[in-house]
Design a protein around this motif. Structure first.
Motif, PDB file in Angstrom:
ATOM      1  N   ALA A   1       0.850  -1.216   0.068  1.00 55.30           N
ATOM      2  CA  ALA A   1      -0.135  -0.044  -0.160  1.00 55.30           C
ATOM      3  C   ALA A   1       0.758   1.332   0.003  1.00 55.30           C
ATOM      4  O   ALA A   1       0.460   2.348  -0.607  1.00 55.30           O
ATOM      5  CB  ALA A   1      -1.083   0.003   1.287  1.00 55.30           C
ATOM      6  N   GLN A   2       1.856   1.148   0.987  1.00 57.14           N
ATOM      7  CA  GLN A   2       3.088   2.382   0.703  1.00 57.14           C
ATOM      8  C   GLN A   2       3.383   2.511  -0.566  1.00 57.14           C
ATOM      9  O   GLN A   2       3.873   3.713  -0.946  1.00 57.14           O
ATOM     10  CB  GLN A   2       3.839   1.990   2.025  1.00 57.14           C
ATOM     11  CG  GLN A   2       3.339   2.261   3.155  1.00 57.14           C
ATOM     12  CD  GLN A   2       2.426   3.379   3.484  1.00 57.14           C
ATOM     13  OE1 GLN A   2       2.968   4.540   3.389  1.00 57.14           O
ATOM     14  NE2 GLN A   2       1.462   3.380   4.148  1.00 57.14           N
ATOM     15  N   ARG A   3       4.074   1.546  -1.158  1.00 53.87           N
ATOM     16  CA  ARG A   3       4.780   1.508  -2.479  1.00 53.87           C
ATOM     17  C   ARG A   3       4.228   1.855  -3.685  1.00 53.87           C
ATOM     18  O   ARG A   3       4.689   2.328  -4.729  1.00 53.87           O
ATOM     19  CB  ARG A   3       5.844   0.272  -2.533  1.00 53.87           C
ATOM     20  CG  ARG A   3       6.645  -0.096  -1.473  1.00 53.87           C
ATOM     21  CD  ARG A   3       7.133  -1.326  -1.329  1.00 53.87           C
ATOM     22  NE  ARG A   3       7.714  -1.948  -2.467  1.00 53.87           N
ATOM     23  CZ  ARG A   3       8.764  -2.014  -2.969  1.00 53.87           C
ATOM     24  NH1 ARG A   3       9.869  -1.720  -2.297  1.00 53.87           N
ATOM     25  NH2 ARG A   3       9.031  -2.925  -3.899  1.00 53.87           N
ATOM     26  N   VAL A   4       2.933   1.210  -3.851  1.00 53.18           N
ATOM     27  CA  VAL A   4       2.399   1.297  -5.161  1.00 53.18           C
ATOM     28  C   VAL A   4       1.911   2.885  -5.442  1.00 53.18           C
ATOM     29  O   VAL A   4       1.879   3.128  -6.554  1.00 53.18           O
ATOM     30  CB  VAL A   4       0.850   0.570  -4.761  1.00 53.18           C
ATOM     31  CG1 VAL A   4      -0.086   1.330  -4.183  1.00 53.18           C
ATOM     32  CG2 VAL A   4       0.491   0.380  -6.315  1.00 53.18           C
TER      33      VAL A   4
ATOM     34  N   LEU B   1       2.344   0.602 -13.414  1.00 55.02           N
ATOM     35  CA  LEU B   1       3.129  -0.631 -13.487  1.00 55.02           C
ATOM     36  C   LEU B   1       3.039  -1.373 -12.369  1.00 55.02           C
ATOM     37  O   LEU B   1       2.819  -2.595 -12.375  1.00 55.02           O
ATOM     38  CB  LEU B   1       4.700  -0.083 -13.606  1.00 55.02           C
ATOM     39  CG  LEU B   1       5.334   0.422 -14.885  1.00 55.02           C
ATOM     40  CD1 LEU B   1       6.566   0.739 -14.563  1.00 55.02           C
ATOM     41  CD2 LEU B   1       5.193  -0.559 -16.083  1.00 55.02           C
ATOM     42  N   ARG B   2       2.962  -0.965 -11.058  1.00 47.64           N
ATOM     43  CA  ARG B   2       2.743  -1.487  -9.969  1.00 47.64           C
ATOM     44  C   ARG B   2       1.389  -2.366  -9.887  1.00 47.64           C
ATOM     45  O   ARG B   2       1.412  -3.308  -9.119  1.00 47.64           O
ATOM     46  CB  ARG B   2       3.271  -0.547  -8.852  1.00 47.64           C
ATOM     47  CG  ARG B   2       4.323  -0.156  -8.706  1.00 47.64           C
ATOM     48  CD  ARG B   2       4.929   0.643  -7.689  1.00 47.64           C
ATOM     49  NE  ARG B   2       6.145   1.005  -8.086  1.00 47.64           N
ATOM     50  CZ  ARG B   2       6.317   2.368  -8.046  1.00 47.64           C
ATOM     51  NH1 ARG B   2       5.349   3.265  -7.599  1.00 47.64           N
ATOM     52  NH2 ARG B   2       7.664   2.926  -8.475  1.00 47.64           N
ATOM     53  N   LEU B   3       0.500  -1.497 -10.334  1.00 52.05           N
ATOM     54  CA  LEU B   3      -1.241  -2.090 -10.214  1.00 52.05           C
ATOM     55  C   LEU B   3      -0.894  -3.555 -11.161  1.00 52.05           C
ATOM     56  O   LEU B   3      -1.752  -4.398 -10.737  1.00 52.05           O
ATOM     57  CB  LEU B   3      -1.912  -0.990 -10.737  1.00 52.05           C
ATOM     58  CG  LEU B   3      -2.313   0.008  -9.555  1.00 52.05           C
ATOM     59  CD1 LEU B   3      -3.243   1.087 -10.215  1.00 52.05           C
ATOM     60  CD2 LEU B   3      -2.996  -0.483  -8.434  1.00 52.05           C
ATOM     61  N   VAL B   4      -0.481  -3.383 -12.283  1.00 53.58           N
ATOM     62  CA  VAL B   4      -0.175  -4.542 -12.954  1.00 53.58           C
ATOM     63  C   VAL B   4       0.328  -5.708 -12.455  1.00 53.58           C
ATOM     64  O   VAL B   4       0.000  -6.646 -12.421  1.00 53.58           O
ATOM     65  CB  VAL B   4       0.357  -4.156 -14.539  1.00 53.58           C
ATOM     66  CG1 VAL B   4       0.677  -5.490 -15.344  1.00 53.58           C
ATOM     67  CG2 VAL B   4      -0.460  -3.150 -15.350  1.00 53.58           C
ATOM     68  N   SER B   5       1.369  -5.419 -11.646  1.00 50.89           N
ATOM     69  CA  SER B   5       2.166  -6.355 -11.061  1.00 50.89           C
ATOM     70  C   SER B   5       1.166  -7.022  -9.862  1.00 50.89           C
ATOM     71  O   SER B   5       1.094  -8.338  -9.473  1.00 50.89           O
ATOM     72  CB  SER B   5       3.376  -5.922 -10.435  1.00 50.89           C
ATOM     73  OG  SER B   5       4.328  -5.534 -11.596  1.00 50.89           O
ATOM     74  N   ILE B   6       0.624  -5.904  -9.129  1.00 52.01           N
ATOM     75  CA  ILE B   6      -0.177  -6.523  -8.019  1.00 52.01           C
ATOM     76  C   ILE B   6      -1.412  -7.428  -8.509  1.00 52.01           C
ATOM     77  O   ILE B   6      -1.933  -8.501  -8.158  1.00 52.01           O
ATOM     78  CB  ILE B   6      -0.808  -5.165  -6.949  1.00 52.01           C
ATOM     79  CG1 ILE B   6       0.525  -4.675  -6.505  1.00 52.01           C
ATOM     80  CG2 ILE B   6      -1.804  -5.593  -6.313  1.00 52.01           C
ATOM     81  CD1 ILE B   6       0.412  -3.442  -5.698  1.00 52.01           C
ATOM     82  N   MET B   7      -1.829  -7.008  -9.815  1.00 45.76           N
ATOM     83  CA  MET B   7      -3.180  -7.834 -10.451  1.00 45.76           C
ATOM     84  C   MET B   7      -2.451  -9.108 -10.643  1.00 45.76           C
ATOM     85  O   MET B   7      -3.284 -10.270 -10.767  1.00 45.76           O
ATOM     86  CB  MET B   7      -3.957  -6.899 -11.254  1.00 45.76           C
ATOM     87  CG  MET B   7      -4.578  -5.597 -10.826  1.00 45.76           C
ATOM     88  SD  MET B   7      -5.839  -5.990  -9.712  1.00 45.76           S
ATOM     89  CE  MET B   7      -6.816  -7.017 -10.372  1.00 45.76           C
TER      90      MET B   7
ATOM     91  N   PRO C   1      11.231  -7.220  -1.344  1.00 39.96           N
ATOM     92  CA  PRO C   1       9.588  -6.612  -1.765  1.00 39.96           C
ATOM     93  C   PRO C   1       9.636  -6.462  -3.110  1.00 39.96           C
ATOM     94  O   PRO C   1       9.590  -5.270  -3.782  1.00 39.96           O
ATOM     95  CB  PRO C   1       9.476  -5.311  -0.839  1.00 39.96           C
ATOM     96  CG  PRO C   1      10.924  -4.848  -0.731  1.00 39.96           C
ATOM     97  CD  PRO C   1      11.924  -6.078  -0.652  1.00 39.96           C
ATOM     98  N   TRP C   2       9.494  -7.632  -3.874  1.00 44.56           N
ATOM     99  CA  TRP C   2       9.599  -7.327  -5.526  1.00 44.56           C
ATOM    100  C   TRP C   2       8.234  -7.998  -5.606  1.00 44.56           C
ATOM    101  O   TRP C   2       7.930  -8.203  -7.348  1.00 44.56           O
ATOM    102  CB  TRP C   2      10.760  -8.316  -6.102  1.00 44.56           C
ATOM    103  CG  TRP C   2      11.948  -7.678  -5.460  1.00 44.56           C
ATOM    104  CD1 TRP C   2      12.829  -8.516  -4.771  1.00 44.56           C
ATOM    105  CD2 TRP C   2      12.372  -6.491  -5.528  1.00 44.56           C
ATOM    106  NE1 TRP C   2      13.804  -7.771  -4.649  1.00 44.56           N
ATOM    107  CE2 TRP C   2      13.781  -6.380  -4.845  1.00 44.56           C
ATOM    108  CE3 TRP C   2      11.996  -5.040  -5.933  1.00 44.56           C
ATOM    109  CZ2 TRP C   2      14.362  -5.004  -4.578  1.00 44.56           C
ATOM    110  CZ3 TRP C   2      12.801  -3.978  -5.734  1.00 44.56           C
ATOM    111  CH2 TRP C   2      13.884  -4.135  -4.901  1.00 44.56           C
ATOM    112  N   TYR C   3       7.128  -8.241  -5.184  1.00 42.81           N
ATOM    113  CA  TYR C   3       5.771  -8.632  -5.736  1.00 42.81           C
ATOM    114  C   TYR C   3       5.217  -7.694  -6.453  1.00 42.81           C
ATOM    115  O   TYR C   3       4.309  -7.875  -7.221  1.00 42.81           O
ATOM    116  CB  TYR C   3       5.027  -9.390  -4.602  1.00 42.81           C
ATOM    117  CG  TYR C   3       5.443 -10.661  -3.791  1.00 42.81           C
ATOM    118  CD1 TYR C   3       6.099 -11.542  -4.909  1.00 42.81           C
ATOM    119  CD2 TYR C   3       4.982 -11.171  -3.111  1.00 42.81           C
ATOM    120  CE1 TYR C   3       6.447 -12.900  -4.393  1.00 42.81           C
ATOM    121  CE2 TYR C   3       4.975 -12.449  -2.336  1.00 42.81           C
ATOM    122  CZ  TYR C   3       6.083 -13.331  -3.178  1.00 42.81           C
ATOM    123  OH  TYR C   3       6.484 -14.486  -2.679  1.00 42.81           O
ATOM    124  N   ASP C   4       5.529  -6.477  -5.950  1.00 45.03           N
ATOM    125  CA  ASP C   4       4.570  -5.273  -6.531  1.00 45.03           C
ATOM    126  C   ASP C   4       5.341  -4.555  -7.478  1.00 45.03           C
ATOM    127  O   ASP C   4       4.867  -3.428  -8.007  1.00 45.03           O
ATOM    128  CB  ASP C   4       4.278  -4.389  -5.235  1.00 45.03           C
ATOM    129  CG  ASP C   4       5.237  -3.958  -4.445  1.00 45.03           C
ATOM    130  OD1 ASP C   4       6.693  -4.469  -4.779  1.00 45.03           O
ATOM    131  OD2 ASP C   4       5.263  -3.002  -3.843  1.00 45.03           O
TER     132      ASP C   4
END
Length: 126
Positions: A12-15, A77-83, A122-125
């Protein structure tokens, strides 16, 4: 729960962070822009653009997201990774549930997967 909470808090902080968290994020922006401009990803290298050696599906997905959003940004970009991570967890849950049959085992497998967030960085996002 501690690791899952850490994962959710950090994500949540990083996105929403508007700058690069990792050097490849800038490269991914360049690849998405390359596609948005109608140029090839895997054409001959030039002084302006050299493709990374990753499969192109992510590039096409982020270019589509950029086009739909009407902007180019690191949070997209991060939203695509999180999805993508959410999709992996759904597939993991369904496959374990189909093979094992219990909801608890499937949730445990998903929790186990997410628990590696703390171990590998922390590379999932991104």
């Amino acid at each position: 729960m501690n690791t899952a909470g850490l994962f959710l808090f950090c994500t949540a902080q990083r996105v929403i962070y508007p700058f690069e968290l990792e050097w490849l994020e800038g490269e991914m922006i360049c690849h998405g822009l390359q596609l948005l401009q109608g140029l090839q990803i895997y054409g001959p290298p030039s002084a302006e653009f050299i493709a990374e050696i990753y499969p192109p599906v992510y590039y096409y997905v982020i270019a589509a997201v950029f086009k739909i959003a009407g902007s180019v940004s690191f949070p997209l970009l991060r939203l695509v990774s999180i999805m993508s991570l959410a999709g992996i967890l759904v597939l993991l849950y369904r496959s374990i549930r189909r093979e094992e049959g219990t909801r608890a085992t499937a949730l445990l497998a998903c929790g186990f997967f997410v628990s590696f967030y703390e171990i590998h960085g922390p590379w999932y996002d991104v």
